[in-house]
Design a protein around this motif. Structure first.
Motif, PDB file in Angstrom:
ATOM      1  N   LEU A  74      80.465   8.079  93.862  1.00  0.00           N
ATOM      2  CA  LEU A  74      81.588   8.486  94.708  1.00  0.00           C
ATOM      3  C   LEU A  74      81.947   9.941  94.422  1.00  0.00           C
ATOM      4  CD1 LEU A  74      83.853   5.338  94.092  1.00  0.00           C
ATOM      5  CD2 LEU A  74      82.309   5.722  96.018  1.00  0.00           C
ATOM      6  N   VAL A  75      81.989  10.266  93.142  1.00  0.00           N
ATOM      7  CA  VAL A  75      82.308  11.623  92.706  1.00  0.00           C
ATOM      8  C   VAL A  75      81.238  12.043  91.708  1.00  0.00           C
ATOM      9  CG1 VAL A  75      83.976  13.037  91.422  1.00  0.00           C
ATOM     10  CG2 VAL A  75      84.803  11.275  92.989  1.00  0.00           C
ATOM     11  N   THR A  76      80.671  13.228  91.898  1.00  0.00           N
ATOM     12  CA  THR A  76      79.770  13.773  90.869  1.00  0.00           C
ATOM     13  C   THR A  76      80.177  15.215  90.595  1.00  0.00           C
ATOM     14  OG1 THR A  76      78.201  14.317  92.614  1.00  0.00           O
ATOM     15  CG2 THR A  76      77.713  12.358  91.321  1.00  0.00           C
ATOM     16  N   GLY A  77      80.125  15.607  89.361  1.00  0.00           N
ATOM     17  CA  GLY A  77      80.496  16.973  88.987  1.00  0.00           C
ATOM     18  C   GLY A  77      81.898  17.339  89.447  1.00  0.00           C
ATOM     19  N   GLY A  78      82.773  16.353  89.544  1.00  0.00           N
ATOM     20  CA  GLY A  78      84.161  16.624  89.917  1.00  0.00           C
ATOM     21  C   GLY A  78      84.394  16.748  91.412  1.00  0.00           C
ATOM     22  N   CYS A  79      83.342  16.561  92.221  1.00  0.00           N
ATOM     23  CA  CYS A  79      83.475  16.723  93.671  1.00  0.00           C
ATOM     24  C   CYS A  79      82.902  15.516  94.385  1.00  0.00           C
ATOM     25  CB  CYS A  79      82.754  18.007  94.110  1.00  0.00           C
ATOM     26  SG  CYS A  79      83.710  19.462  93.654  1.00  0.00           S
ATOM     27  N   PRO A  80      83.233  15.369  95.683  1.00  0.00           N
ATOM     28  CA  PRO A  80      82.722  14.206  96.414  1.00  0.00           C
ATOM     29  C   PRO A  80      81.196  14.152  96.353  1.00  0.00           C
ATOM     30  CG  PRO A  80      84.377  15.343  97.714  1.00  0.00           C
ATOM     31  CD  PRO A  80      84.097  16.208  96.519  1.00  0.00           C
ATOM     32  N   ALA A  81      80.677  12.972  96.109  1.00  0.00           N
ATOM     33  CA  ALA A  81      79.227  12.826  96.018  1.00  0.00           C
ATOM     34  C   ALA A  81      78.602  12.876  97.411  1.00  0.00           C
ATOM     35  CB  ALA A  81      78.886  11.509  95.330  1.00  0.00           C
ATOM     36  N   ASN A  82      79.361  12.429  98.405  1.00  0.00           N
ATOM     37  CA  ASN A  82      78.878  12.418  99.780  1.00  0.00           C
ATOM     38  C   ASN A  82      77.506  11.789  99.912  1.00  0.00           C
ATOM     39  OD1 ASN A  82      81.118  13.507 101.009  1.00  0.00           O
ATOM     40  ND2 ASN A  82      80.506  15.603 100.483  1.00  0.00           N
ATOM     41  N   GLN A  83      77.365  10.659  99.286  1.00  0.00           N
ATOM     42  CA  GLN A  83      76.098   9.940  99.420  1.00  0.00           C
ATOM     43  C   GLN A  83      76.354   8.617 100.110  1.00  0.00           C
ATOM     44  OE1 GLN A  83      73.534   9.897  95.968  1.00  0.00           O
ATOM     45  NE2 GLN A  83      74.502  11.750  95.178  1.00  0.00           N
ATOM     46  N   GLY A  84      76.984   8.705 101.249  1.00  0.00           N
ATOM     47  CA  GLY A  84      77.141   7.505 102.056  1.00  0.00           C
ATOM     48  C   GLY A  84      78.550   6.955 102.099  1.00  0.00           C
ATOM     49  N   THR A 113      84.401  10.147 100.672  1.00  0.00           N
ATOM     50  CA  THR A 113      85.269  10.408  99.526  1.00  0.00           C
ATOM     51  C   THR A 113      85.916  11.777  99.671  1.00  0.00           C
ATOM     52  OG1 THR A 113      83.705   9.185  98.142  1.00  0.00           O
ATOM     53  CG2 THR A 113      85.338  10.507  96.996  1.00  0.00           C
ATOM     54  N   GLU A 114      87.188  11.855  99.319  1.00  0.00           N
ATOM     55  CA  GLU A 114      87.861  13.159  99.219  1.00  0.00           C
ATOM     56  C   GLU A 114      88.406  13.281  97.803  1.00  0.00           C
ATOM     57  OE1 GLU A 114      91.143  13.583 101.940  1.00  0.00           O
ATOM     58  OE2 GLU A 114      89.885  13.076 103.665  1.00  0.00           O
ATOM     59  N   VAL A 115      88.140  14.404  97.157  1.00  0.00           N
ATOM     60  CA  VAL A 115      88.775  14.645  95.859  1.00  0.00           C
ATOM     61  C   VAL A 115      89.950  15.571  96.141  1.00  0.00           C
ATOM     62  CG1 VAL A 115      88.493  15.611  93.549  1.00  0.00           C
ATOM     63  CG2 VAL A 115      86.630  14.314  94.592  1.00  0.00           C
ATOM     64  N   ASN A 116      91.150  15.016  96.163  1.00  0.00           N
ATOM     65  CA  ASN A 116      92.309  15.799  96.579  1.00  0.00           C
ATOM     66  C   ASN A 116      92.917  16.629  95.456  1.00  0.00           C
ATOM     67  OD1 ASN A 116      92.839  13.034  98.608  1.00  0.00           O
ATOM     68  ND2 ASN A 116      92.448  15.076  99.430  1.00  0.00           N
ATOM     69  N   VAL A 117      93.001  16.067  94.274  1.00  0.00           N
ATOM     70  CA  VAL A 117      93.512  16.811  93.121  1.00  0.00           C
ATOM     71  C   VAL A 117      92.627  16.460  91.936  1.00  0.00           C
ATOM     72  CG1 VAL A 117      95.471  17.202  91.579  1.00  0.00           C
ATOM     73  CG2 VAL A 117      95.908  16.647  93.971  1.00  0.00           C
ATOM     74  N   ASN A 118      92.110  17.478  91.262  1.00  0.00           N
ATOM     75  CA  ASN A 118      91.288  17.218  90.076  1.00  0.00           C
ATOM     76  C   ASN A 118      91.295  18.443  89.178  1.00  0.00           C
ATOM     77  OD1 ASN A 118      89.596  15.919  88.310  1.00  0.00           O
ATOM     78  ND2 ASN A 118      87.728  16.248  89.511  1.00  0.00           N
ATOM     79  N   GLY A 119      91.616  18.243  87.927  1.00  0.00           N
ATOM     80  CA  GLY A 119      91.559  19.346  86.971  1.00  0.00           C
ATOM     81  C   GLY A 119      92.713  20.322  87.073  1.00  0.00           C
ATOM     82  N   ALA A 120      93.732  19.976  87.869  1.00  0.00           N
ATOM     83  CA  ALA A 120      94.832  20.919  88.074  1.00  0.00           C
ATOM     84  C   ALA A 120      96.061  20.541  87.249  1.00  0.00           C
ATOM     85  CB  ALA A 120      95.195  20.987  89.543  1.00  0.00           C
ATOM     86  N   GLY A 121      96.180  19.286  86.921  1.00  0.00           N
ATOM     87  CA  GLY A 121      97.369  18.864  86.184  1.00  0.00           C
ATOM     88  C   GLY A 121      97.066  17.575  85.449  1.00  0.00           C
ATOM     89  N   LEU A 122      98.082  16.800  85.216  1.00  0.00           N
ATOM     90  CA  LEU A 122      97.896  15.569  84.457  1.00  0.00           C
ATOM     91  C   LEU A 122      97.621  14.375  85.366  1.00  0.00           C
ATOM     92  CD1 LEU A 122     100.597  16.145  81.702  1.00  0.00           C
ATOM     93  CD2 LEU A 122      98.136  16.556  81.603  1.00  0.00           C
ATOM     94  N   GLU A 123      97.489  14.645  86.667  1.00  0.00           N
ATOM     95  CA  GLU A 123      97.142  13.588  87.612  1.00  0.00           C
ATOM     96  C   GLU A 123      95.915  14.026  88.410  1.00  0.00           C
ATOM     97  OE1 GLU A 123     101.479  11.624  88.759  1.00  0.00           O
ATOM     98  OE2 GLU A 123     100.399  12.760  90.278  1.00  0.00           O
ATOM     99  N   ALA A 124      95.047  13.078  88.715  1.00  0.00           N
ATOM    100  CA  ALA A 124      93.933  13.358  89.622  1.00  0.00           C
ATOM    101  C   ALA A 124      94.022  12.367  90.778  1.00  0.00           C
ATOM    102  CB  ALA A 124      92.600  13.230  88.902  1.00  0.00           C
ATOM    103  N   ARG A 125      93.704  12.845  91.983  1.00  0.00           N
ATOM    104  CA  ARG A 125      93.857  11.998  93.169  1.00  0.00           C
ATOM    105  C   ARG A 125      92.564  11.989  93.971  1.00  0.00           C
ATOM    106  NH1 ARG A 125      99.906  12.517  95.465  1.00  0.00           N
ATOM    107  NH2 ARG A 125     100.932  12.181  93.466  1.00  0.00           N
TER     108      ARG A 125
END
Ligand SMILES: *[C@@H]1O[C@H](CO)[C@@H](O)[C@H](O)[C@H]1NC(C)=O
Ligand SMILES: *[C@@H]1O[C@H](CO)[C@@H](O)[C@H](O)[C@H]1NC(C)=O
Ligand SMILES: *[C@@H]1O[C@H](CO)[C@@H](O)[C@H](O)[C@H]1NC(C)=O
Ligand SMILES: *[C@@H]1O[C@H](CO)[C@@H](O)[C@H](O)[C@H]1NC(C)=O
Ligand SMILES: *[C@@H]1O[C@H](CO)[C@@H](O)[C@H](O)[C@H]1NC(C)=O
Ligand SMILES: *[C@@H]1O[C@H](CO)[C@@H](O)[C@H](O)[C@H]1NC(C)=O
Ligand SMILES: *[C@@H]1O[C@H](CO)[C@@H](O)[C@H](O)[C@H]1NC(C)=O
Ligand SMILES: *[C@@H]1O[C@H](CO)[C@@H](O)[C@H](O)[C@H]1NC(C)=O
Length: 435
Positions: A326-336, A339-351
């Motif tokens: 679903l997610v690889t390297g912190g970004c959407p895997a886009n393999q079918g 998936t959207e990675v809306n928040v990641n690595g910016a704070g104490l929450e990831a969405r």
């Protein structure tokens, strides 16, 4: 005249008796090794392991006035507990100092802060204005002790909606140099009769402070019922705690310079991440699913929570060969799977938002994510395609129950069918690669 004589006689007798410093004969002193003495206004300096009184020692130097046995008061001129009669002109020493609405008097031989009656003489109940403090997890309501006293109310009668002893958490405090009496209650569903209300962005906890009259033959005042509310922003953490049976799990992770901290992953129904999916819920295939990951107790200035990879499996095995990224390297895997990675690595929450899907003939979906705490002096956001889960990541996983909408799929539901097909078509190339 008779009264004056008696007073003088009493004073003379006292002077003639053991006037002066306390000698330690009436109450044996505790030996220094066993006396873990503590100072309170009520019991002087008493020992934890027996009730005999200690005279002031080094333990009591911060509040010597409170450390004298009953019938004695602290005499600063001779630095001892004295039973010397105090004349009204003597300077009275209270320690710690009294607040601005109190005066220091000798009471039962002890220098004690009592309410200064002149301060609140003309006040009414409208002047009470309790103050409410909303801490991260406790609500504290405080009322002026002397004003309550002046109005004929009994601060020791403080009660919440739940009147049990465990909810009687009260204490005396000083706020803005005024003596207050405070009661506290956890900001939590079910705590001490809290009334909870929430909408999509906030949760409100309301309780009622009940204050009774002072015990007197005449009841001239109605008891006070003061409703107080603390309003908290719904974060993933609070929304999860708000719901008892959320689909969630936690793992402890570590980072340089930080101890072990818990990271929680949970699944939500809404894009506000406020309505957790319950473990009794079934997720309709094709509906949007929100994965929230969050951590507490970490320095958010220095660290961010980063999800490196997520994948889904039809069985509870993160090593299942046909798992779907679903997610690889912190970004959407886009393999079918969308998936959207809306928040990641910016704070104490990831969405992370995904469209729910199912593996053919399966009703369970297991989602695993590899997460780490990222030192913000480096790069924590963005894609890092080459990076696999490393030694510094930890894995957290949840399981969901899915339901294809049968009535729709039998008549050709596009979404339900297409996700199943997508998942299946995805498995094709993976299998070819592996064998
Ligand atoms: C204040 O009034 C109460 C009774 O209303 C009395 O017991 C107390 O001694 C008074 N305090 C002072 C400092 O005058
Ligand atoms: C209380 O009210 C009286 C007259 O009503 C006034 O003389 C007095 O100064 C007031 N006391 C205080 C403490 O405000
Ligand atoms: C609450 O506890 C205090 C002692 O900690 C006691 O003095 C007070 O009476 C209690 N209040 C009620 C309403 O039981
Ligand atoms: C929570 O309280 C605030 C004000 O304290 C109010 O504006 C809001 O409508 C309340 N929300 C709910 C859900 O009760
Ligand atoms: C205080 O809260 C209670 C519910 O706990 C409610 O019945 C009552 O009407 C409220 N009082 C006020 C003045 O809002
Ligand atoms: C609560 O959320 C609002 C925006 O919805 C924000 O402005 C405010 O700072 C938040 N309060 C806290 C205590 O996080
Ligand atoms: C929920 O509240 C408890 C305290 O009752 C706290 O220890 C725990 O960390 C909270 N859980 C989450 C996921 O925030
Ligand atoms: C995390 O660590 C705490 C103590 O440090 C422990 O009580 C807890 O069970 C651990 N949680 C997990 C999921 O390992």
């Amino acid at each position: 005249m008779k009264f004056l004589c008696m007073f003088l006689l009493a004073a003379l007798l006292k002077e003639a008796g053991a006037a002066g410093c306390y000698a330690g004969t009436d109450h044996p002193m505790c030996s220094a090794s066993t006396c873990a003495g503590y100072c309170t206004a009520d019991n002087g300096c008493s020992c934890n392991d027996d009730v005999t009184l200690c005279v002031p020692t080094t333990q009591c130097t911060t509040a010597p006035a409170l450390c004298c046995p009953e019938g004695f008061h602290w005499d600063p001129s001779s630095s001892c507990c004295s039973d010397k009669v105090v004349s009204p002109t003597d300077v009275v020493h209270c320690s710690p100092l009294c607040s601005s609405d109190e005066v220091c008097v000798y009471k039962s031989g002890v220098a004690t802060c009592v309410c200064d009656n002149s301060t609140y003489r003309n006040k009414t109940i409208a002047d009470l204005a309790p103050s409410v403090t909303c801490d991260s997890s406790v609500m504290i309501v405080s009322v002026s002790k002397c004003l309550l006293d002046a109005l004929g109310y009994d601060y020791s009668s403080f009660q919440l909606n739940d009147k049990s002893d465990s909810c009687n958490v009260t204490y005396s405090d000083v706020i803005n140099n005024k003596r207050v009496h405070s009661i506290e209650v956890l900001a939590r569903t079910g705590s001490c009769g809290n009334v909870v209300s929430s909408d999509s962005s906030k949760v409100n906890y309301t309780n009622t402070l009940h204050i009774g009259n002072k015990n007197s033959p005449f009841v001239t005042k109605n008891p006070i019922n003061y409703n107080f509310t603390c309003s908290y922003n719904l974060t993933m953490q609070t929304s999860l705690n708000f719901s008892a049976n959320a689909v969630s799990s936690s793992v402890n992770i570590t980072a340089d310079g930080v101890g072990s901290v818990p990271v929680t992953m949970a699944a939500y129904k809404d894009q506000g991440y406020t309505i957790p999916i319950q473990d009794t819920d079934t997720v309709i295939v094709g509906s949007d699913l929100y994965l929230g990951l969050f951590t507490q107790f970490v320095d958010g200035e220095k660290f961010a929570l980063r999800v490196e990879q997520c994948f889904a499996s039809p069985i509870n095995d993160p090593n299942y060969v046909n798992k779907v990224p679903l997610v690889t390297g912190g970004c959407p895997a886009n393999q079918g799977v969308y998936t959207e990675v809306n928040v990641n690595g910016a704070g104490l929450e990831a969405r992370i938002k995904i469209s729910s899907f199912t593996f053919q003939d399966q009703t369970k979906l297991f989602i695993f994510c590899d997460v780490r705490l990222c030192d913000k002096t480096g790069t924590c956001t963005g894609c890092n395609v080459g990076r696999a889960a490393g030694a510094d990541t930890s894995q957290v996983g949840i399981s969901l129950s899915l339901e294809g909408d049968n009535s729709y799929s039998s008549s050709g539901s596009h979404r339900a069918v297409s996700w199943a097909v997508l998942a299946a078509s995805l498995l094709g190339p993976l299998c070819t690669k592996l064998f």
